[in-house]
Scaffold this motif. Structure first.
Motif, PDB file in Angstrom:
ATOM      1  N   SER B 544       0.818  -1.200   0.000  1.00  0.00           N
ATOM      2  CA  SER B 544       0.000   0.000   0.000  1.00  0.00           C
ATOM      3  C   SER B 544       0.860   1.261   0.000  1.00  0.00           C
ATOM      4  O   SER B 544       0.453   2.317  -0.435  1.00  0.00           O
ATOM      5  N   ARG B 545       2.056   1.123   0.497  1.00  0.00           N
ATOM      6  CA  ARG B 545       2.898   2.299   0.584  1.00  0.00           C
ATOM      7  C   ARG B 545       4.367   1.898   0.469  1.00  0.00           C
ATOM      8  O   ARG B 545       4.765   0.863   0.996  1.00  0.00           O
ATOM      9  N   ALA B 546       5.175   2.685  -0.244  1.00  0.00           N
ATOM     10  CA  ALA B 546       6.598   2.366  -0.359  1.00  0.00           C
ATOM     11  C   ALA B 546       7.402   3.650  -0.454  1.00  0.00           C
ATOM     12  O   ALA B 546       6.928   4.647  -0.982  1.00  0.00           O
ATOM     13  N   ALA B 547       8.580   3.609   0.100  1.00  0.00           N
ATOM     14  CA  ALA B 547       9.469   4.770   0.035  1.00  0.00           C
ATOM     15  C   ALA B 547      10.906   4.255   0.063  1.00  0.00           C
ATOM     16  O   ALA B 547      11.152   3.096   0.395  1.00  0.00           O
ATOM     17  N   VAL B 578       6.003   4.061   6.792  1.00  0.00           N
ATOM     18  CA  VAL B 578       6.935   2.925   6.732  1.00  0.00           C
ATOM     19  C   VAL B 578       8.077   3.101   7.731  1.00  0.00           C
ATOM     20  O   VAL B 578       8.739   2.141   8.114  1.00  0.00           O
ATOM     21  N   LEU B 579       8.361   4.328   8.127  1.00  0.00           N
ATOM     22  CA  LEU B 579       9.329   4.616   9.175  1.00  0.00           C
ATOM     23  C   LEU B 579       8.605   5.410  10.248  1.00  0.00           C
ATOM     24  O   LEU B 579       7.827   6.315   9.920  1.00  0.00           O
ATOM     25  N   THR B 580       8.864   5.060  11.514  1.00  0.00           N
ATOM     26  CA  THR B 580       8.119   5.740  12.576  1.00  0.00           C
ATOM     27  C   THR B 580       9.049   6.282  13.647  1.00  0.00           C
ATOM     28  O   THR B 580       9.070   5.781  14.774  1.00  0.00           O
ATOM     29  N   PRO B 581       9.854   7.294  13.318  1.00  0.00           N
ATOM     30  CA  PRO B 581      10.705   7.867  14.350  1.00  0.00           C
ATOM     31  C   PRO B 581       9.863   8.519  15.455  1.00  0.00           C
ATOM     32  O   PRO B 581       8.810   9.095  15.166  1.00  0.00           O
ATOM     33  N   THR B 582      10.315   8.410  16.695  1.00  0.00           N
ATOM     34  CA  THR B 582       9.601   9.006  17.818  1.00  0.00           C
ATOM     35  C   THR B 582      10.046  10.454  17.966  1.00  0.00           C
ATOM     36  O   THR B 582      11.198  10.718  18.279  1.00  0.00           O
ATOM     37  N   ASP B 652      18.322   8.613  -7.810  1.00  0.00           N
ATOM     38  CA  ASP B 652      18.229   7.283  -8.416  1.00  0.00           C
ATOM     39  C   ASP B 652      19.074   6.235  -7.701  1.00  0.00           C
ATOM     40  O   ASP B 652      19.164   5.104  -8.132  1.00  0.00           O
ATOM     41  N   GLN B 653      19.752   6.626  -6.648  1.00  0.00           N
ATOM     42  CA  GLN B 653      20.599   5.657  -5.936  1.00  0.00           C
ATOM     43  C   GLN B 653      19.973   5.312  -4.600  1.00  0.00           C
ATOM     44  O   GLN B 653      20.221   5.966  -3.584  1.00  0.00           O
ATOM     45  N   LEU B 654      19.155   4.272  -4.603  1.00  0.00           N
ATOM     46  CA  LEU B 654      18.370   3.937  -3.424  1.00  0.00           C
ATOM     47  C   LEU B 654      19.163   3.025  -2.501  1.00  0.00           C
ATOM     48  O   LEU B 654      19.640   1.967  -2.918  1.00  0.00           O
ATOM     49  N   THR B 655      19.324   3.437  -1.258  1.00  0.00           N
ATOM     50  CA  THR B 655      20.056   2.617  -0.303  1.00  0.00           C
ATOM     51  C   THR B 655      19.161   1.499   0.238  1.00  0.00           C
ATOM     52  O   THR B 655      19.554   0.342   0.292  1.00  0.00           O
ATOM     53  N   ILE B 656      17.969   1.888   0.639  1.00  0.00           N
ATOM     54  CA  ILE B 656      17.015   0.910   1.185  1.00  0.00           C
ATOM     55  C   ILE B 656      15.609   1.272   0.704  1.00  0.00           C
ATOM     56  O   ILE B 656      15.267   2.461   0.639  1.00  0.00           O
ATOM     57  N   ILE B 657      14.811   0.266   0.366  1.00  0.00           N
ATOM     58  CA  ILE B 657      13.402   0.521   0.057  1.00  0.00           C
ATOM     59  C   ILE B 657      12.567  -0.010   1.223  1.00  0.00           C
ATOM     60  O   ILE B 657      12.790  -1.131   1.704  1.00  0.00           O
ATOM     61  N   TYR B 658      11.658   0.810   1.723  1.00  0.00           N
ATOM     62  CA  TYR B 658      10.750   0.394   2.792  1.00  0.00           C
ATOM     63  C   TYR B 658       9.357   0.268   2.186  1.00  0.00           C
ATOM     64  O   TYR B 658       8.938   1.133   1.421  1.00  0.00           O
TER      65      TYR B 658
END
Lengths: 247, 825
Positions: B544-547, B578-582, B652-658
């Motif tokens: 449903s969601r990607a970044a 996809v990321l949940t920093p506090t 265009d240089q993706l380190t990680i896909i979440y």
């Protein structure tokens, strides 16, 4: 220098160990004069200070007060290196426990003081000393391969090899049986009679003292008596009277 | 000069061997490190450089592109003799096991076009022809098990894969450096020219020219192409390549030599202690020599000469062992690299220099003490112990410890800047040195009650053993501190490693929700994913969601100054999904500014609304402000910014896909099943990965500290053997009055364990304390935010007890063999 000069001379010699309640006076105003070419024995009860006196005279230990001359050299106040040179070149030692270096052969032990000085041994002197002590066939042996008497004779040879002014012997027969003791003392006597060697020996054995020309008796850090041309009886008598006085 | 000394040495072969081994091991570690670094340097420097290229032309930056038409324009120019185009693109080779082959070069640059420029040397088969054939690097062939004629699959960009037959194997000769700007990376796969353009892309990485002599290549290129190109001559590139290999070798040396220095330091403690014991044991002999006329200097020189001889012999053994160990070290440090093995005269000289210097320095204290032996000691039984030295030493030690504790506490704030942290770390080391100085005093303190305890509760072996260990606290402490140093290091780094692992886990868990699926390049390192993968993820049903985050270390400037930080470009809607920093302050809205981690903000002195400039590209600095602060540690990227602001190439240089979604994990797992170049995992996978990676990084450290411990154990053997020799008489008396051989052995064993455990416990305590300061300095946490490496500590302590028992074997056997009559006679 004349022949009348004493080989060893000390005045007002004192040695104090510790301080306060633990203060021990080992030597207390000693006046002593040792003639050249004489065999002198120092005797006294345990704790009388005879070993301390020997160590001080030989430049091994520093006295607390007083002055010591070896020949014409005043040794009190000398630096450690000067004292070391003096011990190496002009004084010989024979210890009770032989004190040979176990990893060196008899010959190497004998010439060790010369090695330290960087000198080569005088072959004639070496032959004479070794011959007189009957060590000729033992020269390549290590101390552990020698008997006690032989070890002590090696120690004697080491003391004599530099042609010292004085040989000091500290209970040299203490670890020997009576026969080897007699041989050793006889040898020291011969070196006095034949080579004019000066010998100072600390001993507690009246029989050993008989080999000396003169016996100094010490008690409580003072010279209390003196016996010329001693016999076992005279020495024993004086010692007994000393002990009675002390008791 | 003094004949007695070398004879004395040879007379005791056992202790001679132990001392030599202690020297040799320290030297071996140094020489092996040096040789390894040397080999890397010479292998790299010895790599053939190409002399056939006049100049290489490449685009100055991403705004200029080169294609075949660029090359065509150069080809017809007067003075230009030959033109070669070089295509570089993504090519992942799949091995026989179906997995991606780990290549020397990152995936995205591992493919190129075959040509006859001299870049390739065919070692087997023939050049590739057509899209169905490839030539592969010899190194990759070795790793993958592929040979000429084998069919395999090549992963290309945008998730494409093509089957191909291996037509040949090649060795590659680089033009210029292998990494960095304008690098010529070593390719793993080569297609023929046409296929390369079709499969890897039209874009050229560079064009190589051979020009006539007398022609200025710079002018030629400028005239034909205009500005926007970088022209490097062959000799410039060769020089850059040489500089690169020098750097690599230097880095390796800088990693290895400090570790070797630790082994040497421990070796030095052992040697110093052994010499002190050798001297103490020979007090009587020195005194005798002094009595019959040896001067102080003669004794001192003799002891130093003895050290010199031992140093030379130990140095020879150590250098030989080190030369033997070099290849092993290389295999561990740079697995898979095809490296020549070089032993330079410098390495050998270094081995000898280190051996002689370390031994002589270690022995100098003992030599001084030997010279101070009064001649009177020859005539007396009681040895002289210089008490005042111990008092001075303890006073100095206490002073250092107090100063260190004060300094560490004063610098313990979690938001201190780097300099303050370094001061804290140095203070901790000073404190550790203080504790080592205090070791004899601590031994006295510790052994007194232990002795009482042993008296009341222990058997006779324990009683005697403890008493022996307590007899000479200075010697016991000397022996023990060698163990302390080794074990202290293990515990300090063990704590660092464990704390780091906890940190990785907690940071990952705090920022990545359990339901998020994570995609990473399988090749690791500097490899990246491309936007096509992100598109594929987005198109996968169930997602449903990607970044994606694009991490890069870039210069940043802020009101307080400028520095470099890893920053992360990400889609603004990723935060909170996809990321949940506090968040501790502000909002997580990247459209309005950047979000920074709490400790970074503290370190840089930045608050909400503070301006900050990120410079991912010098031409387009990003001026922005801080809108949010989140709770995190100094791991990974700690500054998030809007991907829309990032320069185009970085986007265009993706380190990680979440990705998240109801069935994202399963769907993506299936969707990327045929893509060995992409790893699909989740939060826990990420945690496990991070922990594994840092564990590997610590493995070499442990190995080197292990060497230090081994040296320390030799020290224990030495001490025990010497103390047995010293007590021959006493042991003889014990045997005479009824102690069995077994009892004598047990006594020595107890002594060994007591000494070793004393050193070990001191080491563990010290290690944990220093480790706590280290983790504070490195991760910016509170001193007490530590994870105690219980496994490491228990293993070490068990190991030490075992080592202590082993160390006691030989001395105990020697003691048990004591001849009663000879000993007391």
């Amino acid at each position: 220098m004349t022949t009348t000069t004493a080989a060893i001379r000390a005045t007002g010699l004192s040695k104090v160990y510790g301080s306060g309640a633990a203060r021990v006076i080992a030597l207390d105003g000693i006046e002593v004069r040792v003639r050249r070419g004489a065999f002198t024995a120092i005797m006294g009860p345990s704790g009388s200070g005879k070993s301390t006196l020997l160590h001080c005279l030989a430049g091994l230990d520093a006295p607390t007060g007083g002055t010591i001359w070896v020949g014409d050299t005043k040794i009190t106040g000398l630096s450690d290196d000067e004292l070391t040179d003096l011990r190496r070149d002009r004084i010989g030692f024979v210890f009770q426990a032989f004190n040979l270096v176990p990893t060196l052969t008899a010959a190497e032990n004998i010439t060790l003081p010369l090695d330290l000085a960087g000198r080569r041994p005088d072959p004639q002197l070496l032959d004479r000393v070794v011959g007189a002590l009957g060590l000729g066939h033992r020269l390549d042996h290590r101390p552990s391969q020698l008997s006690g008497g032989q070890q002590q004779r090696v120690a004697c040879a080491r003391a004599l090899i530099t042609g010292p002014d004085v040989v000091f012997a500290d209970e040299p027969t203490g670890a020997l049986d009576s026969r080897t003791s007699r041989e050793l003392l006889g040898f020291l006597r011969d070196s006095v009679d034949e080579a004019g060697q000066t010998v100072v020996m600390v001993t507690h054995d009246p029989v050993a003292a008989v080999y000396a020309d003169r016996v100094l008796l010490l008690a409580d850090g003072r010279i209390v008596d003196e016996v010329q041309a001693p016999t076992a009886e005279t020495v024993l008598d004086r010692l007994k009277s000393l002990e009675r006085a002390g008791a | 000069m003094l004949k007695a000394m070398p004879r004395e040495l040879l007379a005791h072969k056992g202790r001679l061997a132990m001392t030599l081994l202690a020297i040799a091991l320290g030297v071996a570690a140094t020489v092996a490190s040096w040789v390894a670094a040397d080999s890397v340097a010479t292998s790299l420097a010895g790599t053939k450089t190409r002399g056939d290229v006049g100049v290489a032309v490449r685009a100055a930056d991403a705004s200029t592109t080169m294609s075949s038409s660029t090359a065509k324009r150069l080809r017809g120019l007067p003075g230009v003799q030959r033109v070669h185009e070089v295509v570089v693109g993504k090519a992942g080779l799949i091995g026989r096991d179906g997995k991606l082959v780990a290549a020397t070069t990152v995936l995205d640059r591992a493919g190129t076009n075959w040509d006859d420029s001299g870049r390739f040397t065919l070692t087997d088969g023939r050049a590739p022809r057509g899209p169905g054939e490839i030539a592969i690097g010899r190194t990759e062939a070795g790793k993958s098990g592929l040979g000429v004629g084998d069919r395999t699959t090549v992963l290309l960009s945008d998730g494409r894969a093509r089957d191909a037959v291996v037509s040949g194997l090649f060795d590659y000769v680089s033009l210029g450096p292998r990494s960095g700007d304008g690098a010529d990376p070593v390719p793993a796969v080569a297609y023929d020219r046409e296929s390369a353009r079709a499969l890897l892309g039209e874009r050229l990485s560079r064009v190589e020219l051979v020009v006539q002599s007398g022609v200025d290549p710079d002018a030629v290129v400028r005239a034909a192409l205009g500005v926007g190109y970088v022209v490097s001559t062959g000799s410039e590139l060769a020089a850059a390549a040489a500089a690169e290999s020098d750097d690599t070798a230097r880095e390796l040396r800088e990693t290895l030599l400090p570790l070797a220095a630790i082994a040497l330091l421990v070796g030095m403690v052992v040697i110093a202690n052994t010499f002190t014991m050798l001297v103490t044991q020979r007090t009587r002999q020195f005194a005798l020599l002094r009595a019959i006329g040896a001067k102080r200097r003669q004794i001192r020189v003799a002891v130093v000469a003895e050290a010199l001889v031992l140093g030379l012999v130990g140095g020879t053994i150590g250098t030989l062992i080190g030369i033997g160990l070099g290849p092993v070290l290389l295999a561990v440090m740079r697995p898979g690299d095809d490296l020549g093995y070089t032993v330079s005269p410098v390495a050998v000289l270094l081995g000898y220099a280190v051996a002689v210097v370390v031994t002589v320095v270690a022995a100098s204290g003992a030599a001084r003490r030997a010279a101070l032996v009064p001649p009177m000691a020859a005539l007396r039984a009681d040895a002289v112990v210089p008490k005042d030295v111990l008092v001075r030493r303890s006073a100095l030690g206490s002073g250092l410890v107090v100063a260190a504790v004060v300094a560490v506490v004063a610098t313990a704030g979690p938001s201190e800047d780097n300099l303050t942290r370094i001061i804290g770390l140095l203070s901790a080391l000073v404190g550790a040195a203080g504790v080592l100085l205090l070791a004899p005093a601590l031994a006295v303190l510790l052994f007194r009650p232990l002795l009482g305890l042993a008296r009341r509760h222990g058997g006779s072996a324990v009683r005697l053993g403890v008493r022996n260990a307590a007899r000479d606290p200075r010697r016991t402490a000397g022996t023990a501190t060698a163990i302390t140093v080794g074990l202290g290091l293990i515990c300090a780094f063990g704590l660092l490693s464990a704390t780091f692992a906890t940190l990785i886990a907690s940071t990952t868990r705090a920022n990545v929700p359990a339901g998020t699926t994570v995609l990473q390049p399988a090749a690791g390192g500097a490899s990246v994913l491309s936007p096509s993968e992100l598109d594929k993820v987005r198109a996968t049903p169930g997602v449903s969601r990607a970044a994606a985050s694009r991490d890069k270390i870039v210069p940043i400037s802020y009101p307080g100054g400028r520095t470099e930080r890893k920053i992360s470009a990400i889609e603004p809607d990723a935060l909170g999904t996809v990321l949940t920093p506090t968040l501790t302050a502000g909002v997580a809205d990247l459209r309005r500014g950047v979000v920074i981690s709490q400790n970074q903000a503290d370190m840089l002195g930045l608050g909400l609304g503070a301006p900050i400039t990120l410079v991912p590209d010098p031409r387009t600095p990003i001026n922005t402000t801080i809108v949010g602060i989140y709770e995190a540690t100094e791991l990974g990227a700690s500054i998030f910014y809007d991907v829309a602001l990032a320069p185009a190439p970085l986007r265009d240089q993706l380190t990680i896909i979440y990705a998240s979604g109801p069935t994202a994990r399963t769907a993506l797992g299936e969707g990327f099943a045929q893509r060995p170049d992409v790893t699909v995992t989740d939060r826990e996978g990420l945690v496990a990965q991070g922990i594994e990676a840092q564990r590997l990084a610590f493995a070499l450290l442990y190995a080197m500290f292990g060497v230090a411990i081994v040296i320390a154990v030799f020290g224990v053997v030495n001490t025990l053997a010497l103390s047995v020799m010293e007590r021959t008489r006493e042991i003889g008396v014990l045997r005479a009055i009824g102690a069995s051989r077994a009892l004598v052995k047990r006594t020595i064993r107890v002594e060994s364990i007591v000494i070793s455990l004393f050193g070990a416990l001191l080491g563990v305590t010290l290690g944990l304390a220093v480790g706590a300061v280290m983790q504070h300095a490195m991760f910016g946490q509170h001193l007490w935010d530590i994870t105690v490496p219980i496994g490491v500590i228990l293993t070490s302590l068990t190991g030490i007890v075992v080592a202590a028992v082993v160390a006691a074997l030989w001395p105990a056997a020697k003691a048990a063999k004591t001849d009663v009559l000879a000993a007391i006679g």
